[in-house]
Enzyme design. Structure first.
Site, PDB file in Angstrom:
ATOM      1  N   GLU A   1       8.462   9.375   6.194  1.00 50.00           N
ATOM      2  CA  GLU A   1       9.876   9.246   5.887  1.00 50.00           C
ATOM      3  C   GLU A   1      10.712  10.037   6.562  1.00 50.00           C
ATOM      4  OE1 GLU A   1      10.608   6.774   4.033  1.00 50.00           O
ATOM      5  OE2 GLU A   1       9.320   6.640   2.395  1.00 50.00           O
TER       6      GLU A   1
ATOM      7  N   TYR B   1      10.999   3.123  -3.777  1.00 53.53           N
ATOM      8  CA  TYR B   1      12.189   1.999  -3.970  1.00 53.53           C
ATOM      9  C   TYR B   1      12.181   0.771  -3.155  1.00 53.53           C
ATOM     10  CZ  TYR B   1      14.696   4.777  -1.046  1.00 53.53           C
ATOM     11  OH  TYR B   1      15.290   5.678  -0.111  1.00 53.53           O
ATOM     12  N   GLY B   2      11.465   1.166  -1.857  1.00 53.86           N
ATOM     13  CA  GLY B   2      11.460   0.317  -0.649  1.00 53.86           C
ATOM     14  C   GLY B   2      10.376  -0.478  -0.200  1.00 53.86           C
ATOM     15  N   THR B   3      10.093  -0.064   1.221  1.00 57.85           N
ATOM     16  CA  THR B   3       8.905  -0.768   1.810  1.00 57.85           C
ATOM     17  C   THR B   3       7.475  -0.365   1.370  1.00 57.85           C
ATOM     18  OG1 THR B   3       8.998   0.741   3.780  1.00 57.85           O
ATOM     19  CG2 THR B   3      10.218  -1.206   3.805  1.00 57.85           C
ATOM     20  N   LEU B   4       7.316   0.764   0.474  1.00 58.58           N
ATOM     21  CA  LEU B   4       6.169   1.457   0.036  1.00 58.58           C
ATOM     22  C   LEU B   4       5.727   0.642  -1.310  1.00 58.58           C
ATOM     23  CD1 LEU B   4       6.613   4.975   1.008  1.00 58.58           C
ATOM     24  CD2 LEU B   4       4.751   3.485   1.913  1.00 58.58           C
TER      25      LEU B   4
END
Length: 156
Positions: free
Chosen positions: A82, A7-10
């Site tokens: 992570e 849901y983020g920087t990936l």
């Protein structure tokens, strides 16, 4: 292969997507887009403006992201990337399929048709209490209107 929801920087177009397509880290195959069945607070926090999904089910928004099928090598890389289990914890969550591209066996087709799949998600239960008071987002974009620029690991 395991299913992971990012849901983020990936996500595609975000600063760390390069790791998802680096086959030296393992294999990650894009399956589709989805959102959490339950609501969670997605905050941008810390001095590096990192997106965190706080593991507080029922609070916040249905968080949007991408569903990937990953091999064991990529899952191990993601755990390390992570900071699992200290910074983030990898837990199974129910993800509503918004758009499905995945190809697979009958199980895959049935799960997609039913509209909900189980995915590993990196969320956190280990955060400063004041993060609960930060603004909640329903999706993350590193160059979004929030104005909080993500600081790349190389620049920290």
């Amino acid at each position: 292969m395991a299913r992971v929801f990012v849901y983020g920087t990936l996500k595609k177009g975000q600063p760390n997507y390069k790791y998802m397509i680096n086959t030296a880290k393992g294999l990650a195959k894009f399956q589709g887009r989805g959102r959490t069945v339950e609501k969670y607070p997605l905050v941008i926090a810390g001095k590096y403006n990192i997106p965190y999904m706080l593991n507080i089910p029922g609070t916040g928004h249905h968080v949007a992201g991408e569903i990937y099928s990953v091999d064991d090598q990529m899952l191990q890389f993601l755990d390390e990337f992570e900071g699992c289990p200290d910074m983030y914890q990898r837990t199974l969550m129910r993800i509503e399929v918004v758009e499905w591209e995945g190809k697979g066996g009958a199980g895959e087709a049935r799960a997609a048709a039913e509209g909900v799949v189980e995915c590993f998600v990196y969320s956190t239960m280990t955060y400063p209490p004041e993060w609960v008071s930060l603004p909640y987002h329903d999706s993350y974009d590193s160059s979004g209107k929030h104005g909080l620029s993500y600081v790349l690991r190389e620049s920290r």
